[in-house]
Design an enzyme around this catalytic site. Structure first.
Site, mmCIF file in Angstrom:
data_model
loop_
_atom_site.group_PDB
_atom_site.id
_atom_site.type_symbol
_atom_site.label_atom_id
_atom_site.label_comp_id
_atom_site.label_asym_id
_atom_site.label_seq_id
_atom_site.Cartn_x
_atom_site.Cartn_y
_atom_site.Cartn_z
ATOM 1 N N THR A 136 0.866 -1.187 0.000
ATOM 2 C CA THR A 136 0.000 0.000 0.000
ATOM 3 C C THR A 136 0.898 1.231 0.000
ATOM 4 O OG1 THR A 136 -1.631 -1.229 1.253
ATOM 5 C CG2 THR A 136 -1.838 1.172 1.270
ATOM 6 N N GLU A 166 -3.289 -5.148 -2.700
ATOM 7 C CA GLU A 166 -3.798 -6.321 -1.994
ATOM 8 C C GLU A 166 -4.868 -5.860 -1.011
ATOM 9 O OE1 GLU A 166 -2.746 -9.631 -2.393
ATOM 10 O OE2 GLU A 166 -4.636 -9.649 -1.295
ATOM 11 N N ASN A 226 -9.597 1.638 2.399
ATOM 12 C CA ASN A 226 -9.298 1.684 3.828
ATOM 13 C C ASN A 226 -9.814 2.966 4.479
ATOM 14 O OD1 ASN A 226 -8.319 -0.854 3.891
ATOM 15 N ND2 ASN A 226 -6.152 -0.310 4.070
ATOM 16 N N PHE A 267 -19.030 -3.360 9.120
ATOM 17 C CA PHE A 267 -18.187 -2.244 9.566
ATOM 18 C C PHE A 267 -18.975 -1.144 10.270
ATOM 19 C CE2 PHE A 267 -13.675 -2.758 8.687
ATOM 20 C CZ PHE A 267 -13.728 -4.056 8.208
ATOM 21 N N LEU A 268 -20.124 -1.539 10.839
ATOM 22 C CA LEU A 268 -20.877 -0.614 11.696
ATOM 23 C C LEU A 268 -20.919 -1.150 13.127
ATOM 24 C CD1 LEU A 268 -23.979 0.600 9.594
ATOM 25 C CD2 LEU A 268 -21.919 1.893 10.228
ATOM 26 N N CYS A 278 -2.890 -1.565 9.241
ATOM 27 C CA CYS A 278 -3.299 -0.923 7.983
ATOM 28 C C CYS A 278 -4.132 0.339 8.167
ATOM 29 C CB CYS A 278 -4.075 -1.914 7.124
ATOM 30 S SG CYS A 278 -3.046 -3.255 6.550
ATOM 31 N N LYS A 340 -7.869 -7.232 16.586
ATOM 32 C CA LYS A 340 -9.133 -7.865 16.227
ATOM 33 C C LYS A 340 -8.988 -9.364 16.504
ATOM 34 C CE LYS A 340 -8.551 -8.875 11.308
ATOM 35 N NZ LYS A 340 -9.121 -8.658 9.990
ATOM 36 N N ARG A 347 -0.283 -4.588 16.582
ATOM 37 C CA ARG A 347 0.121 -3.287 16.066
ATOM 38 C C ARG A 347 -1.034 -2.294 16.188
ATOM 39 N NH1 ARG A 347 2.069 -4.576 10.183
ATOM 40 N NH2 ARG A 347 0.436 -6.124 10.432
HETATM 41 C C1 UDX Z 1 -7.942 -3.972 6.676
HETATM 42 C C2 UDX Z 1 -8.859 -3.998 5.452
HETATM 43 O O1 UDX Z 1 -10.127 -4.534 5.814
HETATM 44 C C3 UDX Z 1 -8.211 -4.843 4.362
HETATM 45 O O2 UDX Z 1 -9.017 -4.839 3.202
HETATM 46 C C4 UDX Z 1 -6.845 -4.241 4.046
HETATM 47 O O3 UDX Z 1 -6.198 -4.991 3.054
HETATM 48 C C5 UDX Z 1 -5.986 -4.188 5.291
HETATM 49 O O4 UDX Z 1 -6.669 -3.460 6.307
HETATM 50 P P1 UDX Z 1 -7.399 -5.665 8.649
HETATM 51 O O5 UDX Z 1 -6.387 -4.668 9.138
HETATM 52 O O6 UDX Z 1 -7.038 -7.107 8.624
HETATM 53 O O7 UDX Z 1 -7.853 -5.301 7.177
HETATM 54 O O8 UDX Z 1 -8.663 -5.507 9.616
HETATM 55 P P2 UDX Z 1 -10.219 -5.192 9.470
HETATM 56 O O9 UDX Z 1 -10.970 -6.448 9.509
HETATM 57 O O10 UDX Z 1 -10.491 -4.249 8.369
HETATM 58 O O11 UDX Z 1 -10.463 -4.444 10.860
HETATM 59 C C6 UDX Z 1 -9.766 -3.222 11.142
HETATM 60 C C7 UDX Z 1 -10.092 -2.702 12.516
HETATM 61 O O12 UDX Z 1 -11.416 -2.188 12.540
HETATM 62 C C8 UDX Z 1 -10.036 -3.750 13.646
HETATM 63 O O13 UDX Z 1 -9.366 -3.158 14.750
HETATM 64 C C9 UDX Z 1 -11.484 -4.016 13.955
HETATM 65 O O14 UDX Z 1 -11.682 -4.395 15.290
HETATM 66 C C10 UDX Z 1 -12.110 -2.667 13.666
HETATM 67 N N1 UDX Z 1 -13.547 -2.738 13.339
HETATM 68 C C11 UDX Z 1 -13.950 -3.413 12.228
HETATM 69 C C12 UDX Z 1 -14.472 -2.108 14.145
HETATM 70 O O15 UDX Z 1 -14.113 -1.483 15.148
HETATM 71 N N2 UDX Z 1 -15.795 -2.181 13.803
HETATM 72 C C13 UDX Z 1 -16.223 -2.820 12.704
HETATM 73 O O16 UDX Z 1 -17.438 -2.826 12.458
HETATM 74 C C14 UDX Z 1 -15.275 -3.471 11.894
#
Ligand code: UDX
Length: 464
Positions: A136, A166, A226, A267-268, A278, A340, A347
């Protein structure tokens, strides 16, 4: 999966693949390319990483990946090296998957690793091949690197160049790589595009959208995705601040919003917010990049998105004080420190940040995470890391659920009743049934819900 022989630059051969960088992205991509039938070499400059990967040991937790790694070390399709000379003479397609972390003390992305990898490749490639960036990166990087390659390559080889972001999520990295929801390729030459179509033939045959575009669009798609996801999370978390003040139920609000197909429920989930390797650094790097371009206003809202996100952590610390009183000497059980579930990644983890802040405020902090204890203890060795949820809550004045591992969302009051000192719980991920816990005599608060300490507790506080 059967080896797929395909048409590659006029000959009927299968391209050999190298993947530079063996972190979450590179290691997953390398193993998945081997699973698709290609011969693959993963390269990293860290000899220790290469040694453990060559033994089939993955230095991080990612479901399904250890099995793929072992499988293809055995089939001989996957091996690892530290030698650019070796891959430069061997591979037809070189994927770059090294990290672009946030620079220390700045918002911008640190491009040192991507630049160094590209330059080393250009200098060591001795056969016609294609370089494909996956990291990225700030918009404009692909064009700059394409020129860097042209200036530094050996005169008698031809090197195609493409950018192929990616989108994999940790915890689902194998699935997201083998069955992506879209493939985006920034490319200028038809022959190079054709090579990418060959590499991704299986996904294309499964009707995965293949979007061929220019360099800039391909780079922006990733950061836009993102930024959108981060905004969506902070959007619901901003409404949490309202419902915490006036009353209302953030989960019902999210469900009702999510039924609108234009919005969608994913994502809500209101809670302690986003973290990881990321989302936080990508929204900051985007702000830094647009400022460089003289467009600072354009992405200014992302600084609000970041602030809303960080305020959620403050809210958990304040709630802890409201519930348990002054934190000095209080025993607090932390359930979850990864950013998560289904990951060992800490990180920029909101959970670990909250745990560390409670410790700094004088609390005695017990931490349990199914996979994250080892990584967290490297960052914050002074917290007490224990081996189970039940051990962590022993004699606790307060329990805080900070990462929604299913073993925590499945907890029932009866599991903890006899272990804690005081029945105080904060659900910072909105996964517990509040009514059940209240009925069992617990004082429970959840983010996005108005919290009023119970009368008995309030009078106890007044006496102390
Ligand atoms: C993210 C993007 O989803 C992915 O497409 C990209 O390539 C890399 O970054 P990732 O970092 O694995 O992936 O985590 P993601 O599942 O997106 O969750 C990111 C953060 O958001 C987590 O800390 C998660 O707990 C938080 N989250 C997610 C919330 O607080 N609420 C939600 O509804 C969804």
């Amino acid at each position: 999966m059967a080896r797929s022989w395909r048409h590659f630059q006029g000959e009927t051969v299968s391209p050999r693949i190298s993947v530079i960088g063996t972190g979450y992205l590179g290691a997953t991509h390398a193993a998945c390319m081997a699973e698709l039938g290609f011969e693959v070499i993963g390269l990293d400059i860290d000899q220790n990483k290469i040694n453990s990967l060559s033994r089939g040991e993955l230095p991080f937790h990612e479901p399904e990946l250890p099995e793929l790694l072992l499988k293809h070390i055995s089939t001989g399709r996957l091996r690892f090296t530290t030698s650019y000379k070796e891959i430069g003479a061997w591979a037809d397609v070189h994927f770059i998957g090294v990290g672009t972390p946030q620079k220390s003390g700045e918002y911008a992305a640190d491009m040192t690793y991507v630049d160094a990898a590209t330059l080393s490749l250009a200098q060591h490639i001795t056969k016609d091949s294609v370089i494909v960036g996956k990291s990225t990166v700030p918009v404009g990087t692909a064009r700059r690197l394409r020129n860097l390659v042209a200036e530094n390559k050996q005169a008698d080889v031809s090197i195609g160049f493409a950018w192929n972001p990616e989108f994999l999520r940790e915890g689902f990295a194998v699935k997201d790589t083998l069955q992506p929801d879209r493939l985006v390729v920034g490319v200028e030459e038809t022959a190079t595009e054709q090579v990418l179509r060959t590499v991704y033939a299986a996904a294309i045959a499964d009707n995965t959208p293949f979007i061929s575009t220019d360099f800039e669009t391909s780079e922006l798609v990733k950061v836009a995705a993102n930024a959108f996801l981060a905004t969506k999370i902070s959007f619901i978390n901003a409404f949490s601040e309202i419902t915490e003040s006036v009353g209302g139920d953030i989960r019902t609000l999210a469900d009702a919003l999510g039924h609108d197909l234009r919005i969608g429920r994913r994502f809500l989930n209101a809670g302690v917010g986003f973290g990881g390797g990321c989302l936080p650094k990508d929204i900051r790097a985007l702000q830094a990049r647009v400022s460089e371009l003289g467009l600072e206003r354009t992405m200014r809202f992302l600084s609000e998105v970041d602030e809303i996100n960080l305020r959620r952590r403050d809210r958990v610390v304040h709630l802890a004080e409201e519930m348990a009183g002054p934190l000095g000497g209080k025993k607090i059980a932390i359930l979850g420190v990864t950013f998560k579930p289904n990951s060992d990644d800490v990180r920029d983890s909101p959970a670990l940040d909250v745990a560390a802040r409670l410790f700094s405020a004088g609390a005695d902090v017990n931490v349990y995470d199914p996979k994250g204890n080892a990584n967290a203890s490297k960052r914050f060795p002074r917290l007490n890391y224990v081996g189970s949820a039940l051990e962590s809550v022993s004699d606790a004045d307060l329990v805080i659920l900070l990462t929604e591992w299913s073993e925590f969302s499945d907890l029932l009051p009866i599991d903890l009743d006899h272990l804690v000192k005081a029945k105080n719980f904060i659900d910072a991920r909105n996964v517990l049934d509040l009514a059940t816990w209240r009925a069992a005599g617990w004082q429970i608060a959840a983010l996005g819900h108005k919290f009023e300490s119970e009368p008995a507790f309030a009078s106890e506080m007044a006496l102390s």
